[in-house]
Design a protein around this motif. Structure first.
Motif, PDB file in Angstrom:
ATOM      1  N   VAL A  30      10.553   1.268  10.140  1.00  0.00           N
ATOM      2  CA  VAL A  30      10.633   2.780   9.785  1.00  0.00           C
ATOM      3  C   VAL A  30      10.791   3.488  11.180  1.00  0.00           C
ATOM      4  O   VAL A  30      11.577   4.375  11.303  1.00  0.00           O
ATOM      5  CB  VAL A  30       9.222   3.132   9.203  1.00  0.00           C
ATOM      6  N   PHE A  31      10.126   2.980  12.221  1.00  0.00           N
ATOM      7  CA  PHE A  31      10.529   3.927  13.505  1.00  0.00           C
ATOM      8  C   PHE A  31      11.809   3.481  14.161  1.00  0.00           C
ATOM      9  O   PHE A  31      12.507   4.205  14.879  1.00  0.00           O
ATOM     10  CB  PHE A  31       9.430   3.174  14.502  1.00  0.00           C
ATOM     11  N   PRO A  34      16.575   5.414  11.333  1.00  0.00           N
ATOM     12  CA  PRO A  34      16.703   7.136  11.529  1.00  0.00           C
ATOM     13  C   PRO A  34      16.994   8.035  10.466  1.00  0.00           C
ATOM     14  O   PRO A  34      16.822   8.952  10.389  1.00  0.00           O
ATOM     15  CB  PRO A  34      18.181   7.142  12.558  1.00  0.00           C
ATOM     16  N   HIS A  35      17.511   7.185   9.223  1.00  0.00           N
ATOM     17  CA  HIS A  35      17.655   7.930   7.962  1.00  0.00           C
ATOM     18  C   HIS A  35      16.735   7.500   6.981  1.00  0.00           C
ATOM     19  O   HIS A  35      16.800   6.023   6.697  1.00  0.00           O
ATOM     20  CB  HIS A  35      19.258   7.944   7.647  1.00  0.00           C
ATOM     21  N   TYR A  36      16.590   8.172   5.752  1.00  0.00           N
ATOM     22  CA  TYR A  36      15.658   7.744   4.733  1.00  0.00           C
ATOM     23  C   TYR A  36      16.169   8.657   3.615  1.00  0.00           C
ATOM     24  O   TYR A  36      16.844   9.564   3.734  1.00  0.00           O
ATOM     25  CB  TYR A  36      14.132   8.265   4.780  1.00  0.00           C
ATOM     26  N   TRP A  44       6.758   7.688   5.362  1.00  0.00           N
ATOM     27  CA  TRP A  44       6.872   6.303   5.073  1.00  0.00           C
ATOM     28  C   TRP A  44       5.915   5.312   6.144  1.00  0.00           C
ATOM     29  O   TRP A  44       5.698   4.063   5.604  1.00  0.00           O
ATOM     30  CB  TRP A  44       8.440   5.862   5.518  1.00  0.00           C
ATOM     31  N   VAL A  45       5.733   5.741   6.983  1.00  0.00           N
ATOM     32  CA  VAL A  45       4.620   5.172   7.742  1.00  0.00           C
ATOM     33  C   VAL A  45       3.189   5.043   7.136  1.00  0.00           C
ATOM     34  O   VAL A  45       2.663   3.944   7.122  1.00  0.00           O
ATOM     35  CB  VAL A  45       4.285   5.811   9.289  1.00  0.00           C
ATOM     36  N   ILE A  46       2.876   6.048   6.400  1.00  0.00           N
ATOM     37  CA  ILE A  46       1.605   6.099   5.826  1.00  0.00           C
ATOM     38  C   ILE A  46       1.864   5.275   4.399  1.00  0.00           C
ATOM     39  O   ILE A  46       0.851   4.327   4.168  1.00  0.00           O
ATOM     40  CB  ILE A  46       1.481   7.477   5.460  1.00  0.00           C
ATOM     41  N   ILE A  58       8.118  -0.968  -1.524  1.00  0.00           N
ATOM     42  CA  ILE A  58       8.932   0.431  -1.932  1.00  0.00           C
ATOM     43  C   ILE A  58       9.661   1.089  -0.839  1.00  0.00           C
ATOM     44  O   ILE A  58      10.794   1.670  -1.258  1.00  0.00           O
ATOM     45  CB  ILE A  58       7.701   1.576  -2.336  1.00  0.00           C
ATOM     46  N   TYR A  59       9.214   0.768   0.320  1.00  0.00           N
ATOM     47  CA  TYR A  59      10.124   1.440   1.409  1.00  0.00           C
ATOM     48  C   TYR A  59      11.399   0.551   1.398  1.00  0.00           C
ATOM     49  O   TYR A  59      12.482   1.463   1.374  1.00  0.00           O
ATOM     50  CB  TYR A  59       9.456   1.331   2.562  1.00  0.00           C
ATOM     51  N   PHE A  60      11.445  -0.669   1.215  1.00  0.00           N
ATOM     52  CA  PHE A  60      12.604  -1.263   1.548  1.00  0.00           C
ATOM     53  C   PHE A  60      13.683  -1.126   0.174  1.00  0.00           C
ATOM     54  O   PHE A  60      14.718  -1.310   0.236  1.00  0.00           O
ATOM     55  CB  PHE A  60      12.430  -2.871   1.848  1.00  0.00           C
ATOM     56  N   ALA A  61      12.849  -0.956  -1.010  1.00  0.00           N
ATOM     57  CA  ALA A  61      13.573  -0.771  -2.374  1.00  0.00           C
ATOM     58  C   ALA A  61      14.284   0.721  -2.257  1.00  0.00           C
ATOM     59  O   ALA A  61      15.346   0.886  -2.792  1.00  0.00           O
ATOM     60  CB  ALA A  61      12.835  -1.181  -3.230  1.00  0.00           C
ATOM     61  N   PHE A  62      13.378   1.417  -1.769  1.00  0.00           N
ATOM     62  CA  PHE A  62      13.738   3.058  -2.295  1.00  0.00           C
ATOM     63  C   PHE A  62      14.037   3.813  -1.114  1.00  0.00           C
ATOM     64  O   PHE A  62      14.492   5.009  -1.195  1.00  0.00           O
ATOM     65  CB  PHE A  62      12.862   3.517  -3.202  1.00  0.00           C
ATOM     66  N   GLY A  63      13.266   3.710  -0.018  1.00  0.00           N
ATOM     67  CA  GLY A  63      13.220   4.725   0.957  1.00  0.00           C
ATOM     68  C   GLY A  63      14.213   4.513   2.160  1.00  0.00           C
ATOM     69  O   GLY A  63      14.531   5.453   2.693  1.00  0.00           O
TER      70      GLY A  63
END
Length: 67
Positions: A30-31, A34-36, A44-46, A58-63
């Motif tokens: 996440v850090f 640069p783009h989500y 996304w960190v939370i 969820i982050y790797f699949a959708f964010g």
């Protein structure tokens, strides 16, 4: 019936290591990224840090957006 936690330690330790490792990897990504697709870095960190196994997935699949 008494629960003996020592019987489950061989199963729990690898799961805990996997969960922590996946969360750390996702937060580092996440850090670096640069783009989500939606949301921002704080969101996304939370999600990655506090929602057990599902947050990083969820982050790797959708964010994660395109580079």
């Amino acid at each position: 019936m008494q629960l003996n936690i020592q019987e489950y330690i061989p199963i729990l330790i690898p799961l805990i290591i996997l969960q922590i490792g996946l969360a750390i990897y996702a937060v580092v990504d996440v850090f670096k990224h640069p783009h989500y697709k939606f949301g921002n870095r704080v969101f996304w960190v939370i999600i990655c840090a506090f929602i057990s196994f599902l947050g990083p997935i969820i982050y790797f699949a959708f964010g994660k957006g395109e580079d």
